[in-house]
Design a protein around this motif. Structure first.
Motif, PDB file in Angstrom:
ATOM      1  N   TRP A 164      55.563 -15.956  58.181  1.00  0.00           N
ATOM      2  CA  TRP A 164      54.305 -16.706  58.312  1.00  0.00           C
ATOM      3  C   TRP A 164      53.922 -17.382  57.001  1.00  0.00           C
ATOM      4  CZ3 TRP A 164      51.293 -17.895  62.476  1.00  0.00           C
ATOM      5  CH2 TRP A 164      50.031 -18.427  62.208  1.00  0.00           C
ATOM      6  N   ASN A 165      54.147 -16.681  55.882  1.00  0.00           N
ATOM      7  CA  ASN A 165      53.761 -17.208  54.572  1.00  0.00           C
ATOM      8  C   ASN A 165      54.873 -18.003  53.897  1.00  0.00           C
ATOM      9  OD1 ASN A 165      51.183 -15.967  54.666  1.00  0.00           O
ATOM     10  ND2 ASN A 165      52.092 -14.018  54.029  1.00  0.00           N
ATOM     11  N   ASN A 166      55.966 -18.216  54.597  1.00  0.00           N
ATOM     12  CA  ASN A 166      57.105 -18.927  54.014  1.00  0.00           C
ATOM     13  C   ASN A 166      56.732 -20.396  53.794  1.00  0.00           C
ATOM     14  OD1 ASN A 166      59.552 -20.039  53.286  1.00  0.00           O
ATOM     15  ND2 ASN A 166      60.716 -18.964  54.860  1.00  0.00           N
ATOM     16  N   TYR A 167      56.628 -20.764  52.550  1.00  0.00           N
ATOM     17  CA  TYR A 167      56.273 -22.143  52.210  1.00  0.00           C
ATOM     18  C   TYR A 167      57.453 -22.925  51.638  1.00  0.00           C
ATOM     19  CZ  TYR A 167      54.542 -26.013  49.400  1.00  0.00           C
ATOM     20  OH  TYR A 167      54.367 -27.253  48.842  1.00  0.00           O
ATOM     21  N   LEU A 168      58.173 -22.324  50.698  1.00  0.00           N
ATOM     22  CA  LEU A 168      59.187 -23.071  49.961  1.00  0.00           C
ATOM     23  C   LEU A 168      60.308 -23.549  50.873  1.00  0.00           C
ATOM     24  CD1 LEU A 168      59.727 -24.032  47.122  1.00  0.00           C
ATOM     25  CD2 LEU A 168      61.019 -21.930  46.686  1.00  0.00           C
ATOM     26  N   TRP A 169      60.862 -22.638  51.687  1.00  0.00           N
ATOM     27  CA  TRP A 169      61.957 -23.041  52.570  1.00  0.00           C
ATOM     28  C   TRP A 169      61.466 -24.000  53.657  1.00  0.00           C
ATOM     29  CZ3 TRP A 169      66.683 -24.075  52.826  1.00  0.00           C
ATOM     30  CH2 TRP A 169      67.384 -24.123  54.019  1.00  0.00           C
ATOM     31  N   ALA A 170      60.256 -23.760  54.160  1.00  0.00           N
ATOM     32  CA  ALA A 170      59.704 -24.670  55.169  1.00  0.00           C
ATOM     33  C   ALA A 170      59.512 -26.064  54.587  1.00  0.00           C
ATOM     34  CB  ALA A 170      58.375 -24.121  55.687  1.00  0.00           C
ATOM     35  N   LYS A 171      59.091 -26.137  53.329  1.00  0.00           N
ATOM     36  CA  LYS A 171      58.898 -27.432  52.679  1.00  0.00           C
ATOM     37  C   LYS A 171      60.223 -28.164  52.508  1.00  0.00           C
ATOM     38  CE  LYS A 171      56.004 -30.261  50.559  1.00  0.00           C
ATOM     39  NZ  LYS A 171      54.858 -30.885  51.258  1.00  0.00           N
ATOM     40  N   VAL A 172      61.297 -27.403  52.298  1.00  0.00           N
ATOM     41  CA  VAL A 172      62.615 -28.012  52.102  1.00  0.00           C
ATOM     42  C   VAL A 172      63.215 -28.458  53.429  1.00  0.00           C
ATOM     43  CG1 VAL A 172      64.993 -27.533  51.389  1.00  0.00           C
ATOM     44  CG2 VAL A 172      63.094 -26.762  49.969  1.00  0.00           C
ATOM     45  N   ILE A 173      63.143 -27.612  54.446  1.00  0.00           N
ATOM     46  CA  ILE A 173      63.856 -27.863  55.694  1.00  0.00           C
ATOM     47  C   ILE A 173      63.035 -28.708  56.672  1.00  0.00           C
ATOM     48  CG2 ILE A 173      63.049 -25.871  57.022  1.00  0.00           C
ATOM     49  CD1 ILE A 173      66.709 -27.005  56.765  1.00  0.00           C
ATOM     50  N   MET A 174      61.688 -28.682  56.547  1.00  0.00           N
ATOM     51  CA  MET A 174      60.815 -29.400  57.465  1.00  0.00           C
ATOM     52  C   MET A 174      60.214 -30.616  56.771  1.00  0.00           C
ATOM     53  SD  MET A 174      61.057 -27.569  60.187  1.00  0.00           S
ATOM     54  CE  MET A 174      61.191 -25.903  60.846  1.00  0.00           C
ATOM     55  N   SER A 175      60.774 -31.785  57.015  1.00  0.00           N
ATOM     56  CA  SER A 175      60.275 -33.007  56.390  1.00  0.00           C
ATOM     57  C   SER A 175      59.432 -33.851  57.335  1.00  0.00           C
ATOM     58  CB  SER A 175      61.454 -33.851  55.878  1.00  0.00           C
ATOM     59  OG  SER A 175      62.346 -34.170  56.936  1.00  0.00           O
ATOM     60  N   ASP A 176      59.396 -33.474  58.612  1.00  0.00           N
ATOM     61  CA  ASP A 176      58.627 -34.218  59.604  1.00  0.00           C
ATOM     62  C   ASP A 176      57.241 -33.587  59.750  1.00  0.00           C
ATOM     63  OD1 ASP A 176      57.619 -35.612  61.732  1.00  0.00           O
ATOM     64  OD2 ASP A 176      59.449 -35.521  62.919  1.00  0.00           O
ATOM     65  N   ASN A 177      56.206 -34.409  59.824  1.00  0.00           N
ATOM     66  CA  ASN A 177      54.842 -33.893  59.959  1.00  0.00           C
ATOM     67  C   ASN A 177      54.636 -33.108  61.247  1.00  0.00           C
ATOM     68  OD1 ASN A 177      53.974 -34.961  57.512  1.00  0.00           O
ATOM     69  ND2 ASN A 177      53.332 -36.901  58.427  1.00  0.00           N
ATOM     70  N   THR A 178      55.410 -33.415  62.280  1.00  0.00           N
ATOM     71  CA  THR A 178      55.253 -32.708  63.550  1.00  0.00           C
ATOM     72  C   THR A 178      55.760 -31.270  63.472  1.00  0.00           C
ATOM     73  OG1 THR A 178      57.403 -33.537  64.331  1.00  0.00           O
ATOM     74  CG2 THR A 178      55.440 -34.840  64.860  1.00  0.00           C
ATOM     75  N   THR A 179      56.547 -30.960  62.442  1.00  0.00           N
ATOM     76  CA  THR A 179      57.058 -29.594  62.285  1.00  0.00           C
ATOM     77  C   THR A 179      56.327 -28.838  61.172  1.00  0.00           C
ATOM     78  OG1 THR A 179      58.781 -30.375  60.756  1.00  0.00           O
ATOM     79  CG2 THR A 179      59.331 -30.279  63.097  1.00  0.00           C
ATOM     80  N   GLN A 180      55.220 -29.353  60.709  1.00  0.00           N
ATOM     81  CA  GLN A 180      54.473 -28.755  59.607  1.00  0.00           C
ATOM     82  C   GLN A 180      53.939 -27.380  59.974  1.00  0.00           C
ATOM     83  OE1 GLN A 180      51.509 -30.970  56.854  1.00  0.00           O
ATOM     84  NE2 GLN A 180      50.236 -30.164  58.498  1.00  0.00           N
ATOM     85  N   THR A 181      53.978 -26.447  59.012  1.00  0.00           N
ATOM     86  CA  THR A 181      53.441 -25.105  59.200  1.00  0.00           C
ATOM     87  C   THR A 181      52.127 -24.962  58.449  1.00  0.00           C
ATOM     88  OG1 THR A 181      54.691 -24.250  57.312  1.00  0.00           O
ATOM     89  CG2 THR A 181      55.755 -24.149  59.480  1.00  0.00           C
ATOM     90  N   MET A 182      51.460 -23.835  58.632  1.00  0.00           N
ATOM     91  CA  MET A 182      50.157 -23.634  57.998  1.00  0.00           C
ATOM     92  C   MET A 182      50.223 -23.603  56.469  1.00  0.00           C
ATOM     93  SD  MET A 182      47.805 -23.769  60.226  1.00  0.00           S
ATOM     94  CE  MET A 182      46.405 -23.131  59.284  1.00  0.00           C
ATOM     95  N   PRO A 183      51.187 -22.920  55.843  1.00  0.00           N
ATOM     96  CA  PRO A 183      51.264 -23.005  54.375  1.00  0.00           C
ATOM     97  C   PRO A 183      51.460 -24.435  53.871  1.00  0.00           C
ATOM     98  CG  PRO A 183      52.539 -21.142  55.158  1.00  0.00           C
ATOM     99  CD  PRO A 183      52.124 -21.911  56.369  1.00  0.00           C
ATOM    100  N   MET A 184      52.223 -25.248  54.613  1.00  0.00           N
ATOM    101  CA  MET A 184      52.407 -26.643  54.228  1.00  0.00           C
ATOM    102  C   MET A 184      51.094 -27.414  54.380  1.00  0.00           C
ATOM    103  SD  MET A 184      56.085 -27.193  56.104  1.00  0.00           S
ATOM    104  CE  MET A 184      56.185 -28.949  55.758  1.00  0.00           C
ATOM    105  N   LEU A 185      50.336 -27.103  55.426  1.00  0.00           N
ATOM    106  CA  LEU A 185      49.042 -27.759  55.637  1.00  0.00           C
ATOM    107  C   LEU A 185      48.097 -27.458  54.476  1.00  0.00           C
ATOM    108  CD1 LEU A 185      47.014 -28.061  58.876  1.00  0.00           C
ATOM    109  CD2 LEU A 185      45.925 -26.967  56.926  1.00  0.00           C
ATOM    110  N   ILE A 186      48.055 -26.193  54.049  1.00  0.00           N
ATOM    111  CA  ILE A 186      47.193 -25.816  52.928  1.00  0.00           C
ATOM    112  C   ILE A 186      47.626 -26.545  51.659  1.00  0.00           C
ATOM    113  CG2 ILE A 186      46.516 -23.896  51.442  1.00  0.00           C
ATOM    114  CD1 ILE A 186      46.686 -22.111  53.918  1.00  0.00           C
ATOM    115  N   SER A 187      48.928 -26.654  51.459  1.00  0.00           N
ATOM    116  CA  SER A 187      49.435 -27.369  50.287  1.00  0.00           C
ATOM    117  C   SER A 187      49.007 -28.830  50.312  1.00  0.00           C
ATOM    118  CB  SER A 187      50.962 -27.272  50.235  1.00  0.00           C
ATOM    119  OG  SER A 187      51.486 -28.047  49.185  1.00  0.00           O
ATOM    120  N   ASN A 188      49.008 -29.439  51.488  1.00  0.00           N
ATOM    121  CA  ASN A 188      48.587 -30.841  51.600  1.00  0.00           C
ATOM    122  C   ASN A 188      47.108 -31.024  51.276  1.00  0.00           C
ATOM    123  OD1 ASN A 188      51.164 -31.590  52.372  1.00  0.00           O
ATOM    124  ND2 ASN A 188      50.729 -31.440  54.559  1.00  0.00           N
ATOM    125  N   LEU A 189      46.307 -29.997  51.534  1.00  0.00           N
ATOM    126  CA  LEU A 189      44.868 -30.101  51.274  1.00  0.00           C
ATOM    127  C   LEU A 189      44.542 -30.116  49.782  1.00  0.00           C
ATOM    128  CD1 LEU A 189      43.404 -27.676  53.978  1.00  0.00           C
ATOM    129  CD2 LEU A 189      43.344 -30.168  53.987  1.00  0.00           C
TER     130      LEU A 189
END
Length: 269
Positions: A202-227
């Motif tokens: 759930w808290n995985n941010y770094l790997w999600a940021k690397v592997i998920m480049s599409d906004n439709t696949t964004q996770t909650m840690p990525m959303l917080i980072s964007n804020l």
């Protein structure tokens, strides 16, 4: 009298530690109900701005699609990681030979390699396999972690070999032994491993940021980072997003708290 004084100091110390531990969570909840200027000013009373923070949040970020993405990825990772790691830990303990012991040593040695050192080769490999922006690409690095395998093998030591031998004599298959006998007796370790895996996924941010480049696949840690990536940060809105992100992990932990403690301490019923 000395024991009473000692107990008093212990309770005072524990009370201070509890306040220090709980205060950040309480401050996060309070901040989610206030304006950004109030949060910056250090206001410690509940406000009435939570609805506005929510409206601003959903207007700027795809909140619920990101939340559902995190739920989907985390549940898949947790389920498959428990299956793969429990099978591996069970096999390493029950079916021993020199070759498997050497493999197990290699598995433990891999814990010394930081995941950051593996991200670039993993990204290149997954890119060639077409696994970018996919649940499979997010899941694969977490399906068989050395920590989970070690936890399951350590707890498998308490599983009676005599029962396995009796089940084999009665004609029960190896998979049947694992499914019908091992899993029911290891509920606590499955709960503990599930909590650890769920929180990490759930808290995985770094790997999600690397592997998920599409906004439709964004996770909650990525959303917080964007804020917090803009020129001006709305801290009230940010704390509300953090609060929403915290709720699932808190629910899972408190629901499985009893089994989590038993699993970590190696309790087998």
């Amino acid at each position: 009298m000395t024991s009473k004084v000692k107990s008093t100091f212990i309770y005072i110390f524990l009370g201070i530690v509890t306040v220090v531990s709980v205060f950040p969570l309480l401050w996060m909840i309070i901040a989610a109900t206030n304006k950004s200027v109030d949060v910056i000013a250090g206001k410690l009373t509940f406000g009435t701005y939570i609805a506005e923070n929510y409206q601003n949040l959903i207007a700027q970020q795809p909140l619920w699609s990101s939340f559902l993405n995190s739920c989907k990825y985390t549940i898949l990772v947790t389920a498959f990681a428990l299956i793969v790691s429990s099978l591996a830990g069970y096999a390493f303990e029950i079916y021993r030979d020199k070759a498997k012991e050497k493999i197990y040593v290699v598995v433990l040695m891999s814990m010394m390699i930081p995941f950051v050192a593996l991200m670039v080769p993993l990204f290149r490999m997954y890119s060639k396999l077409g696994l970018l922006n996919s649940a499979v690409g997010f899941m694969l690095p977490s399906l068989a972690t050395p920590l989970l395998i070690m936890m399951f093998r350590t707890n498998a030591k308490a599983f009676p070999i005599d029962i396995i031998e009796a089940a084999r004599i009665d004609g029960l298959s190896e998979f049947g032994i694992f499914l019908r006998m091992y899993i029911p007796s290891m509920k606590s370790i499955f709960a503990a491993a599930g909590v650890v895996t769920f929180m990490n996924a759930w808290n995985n941010y770094l790997w999600a940021k690397v592997i998920m480049s599409d906004n439709t696949t964004q996770t909650m840690p990525m959303l917080i980072s964007n804020l917090i990536s803009g020129y001006v940060t709305d801290y009230g809105m940010l704390m509300l997003a953090v609060l929403i992100t915290t709720i699932p992990t808190a629910i899972v932990f408190f629901a499985l708290q009893k089994y989590f403690v038993e699993g970590i301490t190696g309790s087998v019923k």
